[in-house]
Structures are given as structure tokens and as C-alpha cells.
Design an enzyme around this catalytic site. Structure first.
Site, PDB file in Angstrom:
ATOM      1  N   ASP A  63       1.018  -1.172  -0.268  1.00 21.32           N
ATOM      2  CA  ASP A  63      -0.162   0.122  -0.083  1.00 21.32           C
ATOM      3  C   ASP A  63       0.882   1.195   0.040  1.00 21.32           C
ATOM      4  OD1 ASP A  63      -2.391   1.624   0.627  1.00 21.32           O
ATOM      5  OD2 ASP A  63      -1.428   1.792   2.545  1.00 21.32           O
ATOM      6  N   ASP A  65       0.051   5.206   0.908  1.00 22.27           N
ATOM      7  CA  ASP A  65      -0.399   6.076   1.955  1.00 22.27           C
ATOM      8  C   ASP A  65      -0.283   5.566   3.599  1.00 22.27           C
ATOM      9  OD1 ASP A  65      -0.821   8.684   0.495  1.00 22.27           O
ATOM     10  OD2 ASP A  65      -2.467   7.577  -0.385  1.00 22.27           O
TER      11      ASP A  65
HETATM   12  P1  TMP Z   1      -3.662   4.171   0.151  1.00 24.76           P
HETATM   13  O1  TMP Z   1      -4.365   2.985  -0.410  1.00 24.76           O
HETATM   14  O2  TMP Z   1      -2.281   4.242  -0.559  1.00 24.76           O
HETATM   15  O3  TMP Z   1      -3.532   3.889   1.674  1.00 24.76           O
HETATM   16  O4  TMP Z   1      -4.538   5.533   0.200  1.00 24.76           O
HETATM   17  C1  TMP Z   1      -5.912   5.520   0.691  1.00 24.76           C
HETATM   18  C2  TMP Z   1      -5.776   6.571   1.870  1.00 24.76           C
HETATM   19  O5  TMP Z   1      -6.030   7.794   1.375  1.00 24.76           O
HETATM   20  C3  TMP Z   1      -6.918   6.093   2.957  1.00 24.76           C
HETATM   21  O6  TMP Z   1      -6.471   5.620   4.070  1.00 24.76           O
HETATM   22  C4  TMP Z   1      -7.463   7.380   3.280  1.00 24.76           C
HETATM   23  C5  TMP Z   1      -6.798   8.516   2.561  1.00 24.76           C
HETATM   24  N1  TMP Z   1      -7.517   9.599   2.007  1.00 24.76           N
HETATM   25  C6  TMP Z   1      -7.277  10.848   2.486  1.00 24.76           C
HETATM   26  O7  TMP Z   1      -6.424  11.031   3.301  1.00 24.76           O
HETATM   27  N2  TMP Z   1      -7.928  11.952   1.842  1.00 24.76           N
HETATM   28  C7  TMP Z   1      -9.058  11.545   0.895  1.00 24.76           C
HETATM   29  O8  TMP Z   1      -9.728  12.644   0.435  1.00 24.76           O
HETATM   30  C8  TMP Z   1      -9.343  10.426   0.634  1.00 24.76           C
HETATM   31  C9  TMP Z   1     -10.497   9.957  -0.657  1.00 24.76           C
HETATM   32  C10 TMP Z   1      -8.358   9.506   1.060  1.00 24.76           C
HETATM   33 MG    MG Z   2      -2.744   3.278   3.410  1.00 23.91          MG
END
Ligand code: TMP
Ligand code: MG
Length: 316
Positions: A63, A65
Site C-alpha cells: 500500500d 499512504d
Molecule cells: P492508500 O491506499 O495508498 O493507503 O490510500 C488511501 C488513503 O487515502 C486512505 O487511508 C484514506 C486516504 N484519503 C485521504 O487522506 N483523503 C481523501 O480525500 C481520501 C479519499 C482518502
Molecule cells: Mg494506506
């Protein structure tokens, strides 16, 4: 030392020897207080089997974030790829506030241990859809993304670059599977000088018109809890063929489905970063991931495991 205890019968001695090898000498990092394991023995055996098969059988699925990037730094949250877009270079103040409000509404739902994934699914679609509509309305400009990333304060986990570099060196494919924004993610790893040729990305990519203005998002929406669908698609990637051993890294229970497309997997080792809501989520994480890292902002454990797996095999 353990080998010299004569009254221990062989199976116990063997188990203790493996344990001794992994925790006391070969992977001492696993003894850190932030490491939780439901079945330590299974972890040891899986790592052992992966080492026997070597780097040529391995793929890493991660993953992005809050997994490859830090969760916080100096007491402040580190921005996700979506958060990076909340910048006056790209959006007006009103929309930035709306996006923040959406985050404050839906992120607690995403990580709420008392709700089932089925219950969360439609709410995640709702969140991502609203945010993407907002971004399209704001006519985000492609040529401003690099600058937005530069000033964002985004940070990879400590020693994450080491992980990228080692995987490239060992020619182990790294599949980054993110519900974030692909264009921003690419810019982050580019600016960290780790967008090596073994990196493959599945994410939400922006579709720009001929003047470089955002007009839509490409393909099927990826949110935290539908990664299984993308995983099946990703499995077709040539670079991943013939690599039945998987090291999976994530920070959400939804990330566990990222390896669902791997055909005939031999060994899958899952590592989950438990960044916040620790007490509420600890039990579910320990039950779901093989290794849970509690409030660990480093890549120390994945790096140590990888270094062990990819180091040359000892003669049996
Ligand atoms: P990931 O799959 O790379 O972890 O990315 C998803 C993450 O993004 C999730 O944990 C929540 C975050 N997110 C935000 O921070 N702001 C937003 O507007 C959205 C839709 C998701
Ligand atoms: Mg994540």
C-alpha cells in the site's frame, strides 16, 4: 548454545534453534517492543521458506499512504496523496475546506473497528466519489502537481528508500497498490529518487484534457476496501509471473486483499502498520496480519526481513 542442552528432545530443540536464529541473531529487529505476532512460529517458518526460495521467487506488494509514507512527523499528520492536493496552488479555499471536512467525516469510519467492511464499503465509495468530483470541479492542473508535492511535507517512512533501493538491486518487483492518486504518488517517489524500473503502480490516475486540466479519473475507482478487484487485474503483469512468494505491506485491513490475484502463492507474509487507534484495533490487526508494527514510523522490520530473505543461502 541451545544445541548443547542434552535433555531437550529434537523437535523442541529445532524450534528453539530457529527461534534463536531469527530473533537473537539473524533478525534481532523482530524482538522490538513494537512488534506483535499472533503466531511467531508461522512467521519464522514463512521467512525461512522465502529465504530458501530466494529473491527470484519473491514479489513485494505494498500500500502507499501511511504504509510507505509516514503517518506522522513531529506530532503532525503527514499528508496522503489526496491531502497533497489540498493546496491553494491547485484548489480554492472553499474546496480545500470541503475536502478536509470529508476527511474528518469519513476517515474515522474507514478505521472504525466496530463497523464491518460491508458496512464501510458504500461509505468509502461515497467519500472517494465526492472528493474526485470536487477535484474535477477545481480543474486541477497537471503542471502544478510537482510543486504541490514539493511543498507538501510528505515523507516516506524512515529508511523506506533503502527498501526501494534493495528491491531494485535484487530485481524484486514492487507492486504499489494505492487508493490514493497515482499521479501524485509517482511524483512523490520521483522526488525521492526511488521510482526504479522494478516499481509497478496500481492507483487512481487522473485524466487530463489536452490543455493539462483534470477532466476525469481513469478506470475503475479504487478505495481502501475494493483492492481485491484491482489485485486480480494486477496479477496479469508479466513482471510478477513466477514469483509465488509475497511480502505484503499495508496499514488497513482492506490492504490484505492486495495479494488475492497471485496465482498459486507459496508463501505470503503480511505486515500491518498499526498507526493509530491502537487499543481499539490491536486485536483485529493481530488476528489479520502475520506481523503488526505498532506506531513504528520506520521500515526497519520490512528491511530486516528482506535483507534476510535476499542474502545468500547457507548450505544445508
Ligand atoms: P492508500 O491506499 O495508498 O493507503 O490510500 C488511501 C488513503 O487515502 C486512505 O487511508 C484514506 C486516504 N484519503 C485521504 O487522506 N483523503 C481523501 O480525500 C481520501 C479519499 C482518502
Ligand atoms: Mg494506506
Amino acid at each position: 548454545m541451545i544445541y548443547h542442552i542434552p535433555w531437550l528432545h529434537t523437535p523442541v530443540r529445532t524450534v528453539l534453534a530457529i527461534w534463536h536464529q531469527l530473533t537473537k541473531s539473524e533478525i534481532p529487529e523482530l524482538a522490538k517492543g513494537s512488534v506483535l505476532m499472533r503466531e511467531r512460529r508461522r512467521v519464522e517458518e514463512t521467512i525461512h521458506a522465502m529465504k530458501q526460495a530466494g529473491a527470484g521467487s519473491l514479489q513485494v506488494i505494498s500500500d502507499f499512504d501511511m504504509t510507505l509514507t509516514r503517518f506522522s512527523h513531529d506530532g503532525k499528520r503527514v499528508p496522503t496523496t489526496h491531502n497533497i492536493l489540498e493546496n491553494r496552488l491547485l484548489m480554492n479555499e472553499d474546496s480545500t475546506k470541503k475536502m478536509r471536512d470529508l476527511l474528518n467525516t469519513y476517515y474515522p469510519i474507514e478505521i472504525d473497528a466496530s463497523r464491518s467492511i460491508e458496512e464501510k464499503l458504500p461509505l468509502m465509495v461515497e467519500w472517494w466519489t465526492k472528493v474526485h468530483e470536487l477535484l474535477i470541479q477545481q480543474r486541477i492542473r497537471k503542471d502544478m502537481l510537482a510543486q504541490a508535492v514539493k511543498v507538501s511535507g510528505t515523507m516516506l517512512r524512515d529508511d523506506c528508500r533503502l527498501l526501494f533501493d534493495r528491491l531494485a538491486e535484487q530485481q524484486v518487483p514492487l507492486l504499489i497498490f494505492s487508493a490514493g492518486v497515482g499521479d501524485v504518488l509517482e511524483e512523490v517517489i520521483q522526488q525521492n529518487h526511488v521510482f526504479h524500473s522494478n516499481v509497478h503502480i496500481i492507483s487512481n490516475y487522473m485524466d487530463f484534457d489536452h490543455t493539462g486540466v483534470l477532466q476525469a479519473f481513469k478506470g475503475q475507482l479504487i478505495h481502501t476496501y475494493n483492492k481485491r478487484e484491482g489485485a486480480v487485474h494486477a496479477a496479469g503483469l508479466r513482471a510478477l509471473q513466477g514469483r509465488p512468494n509475497v511480502l505484503l505491506l499495508g496499514d488497513s485491513l482492506g490492504d490484505l486483499t492486495m495479494a488475492d490475484g497471485v496465482s498459486q502463492p507459496h508463501n505470503i507474509l503480511t505486515i500491518g502498520f498499526l498507526n493509530d487507534q491502537v487499543e481499539e484495533r490491536k486485536e483485529s490487526y493481530v488476528n489479520a496480519f502475520d506481523i503488526v508494527l505498532v506506531k513504528d514510523e520506520t521500515m526497519d522490520i520490512p528491511n530486516a526481513i528482506l535483507s534476510h530473505i535476499t542474502s545468500s543461502r547457507k548450505k544445508q
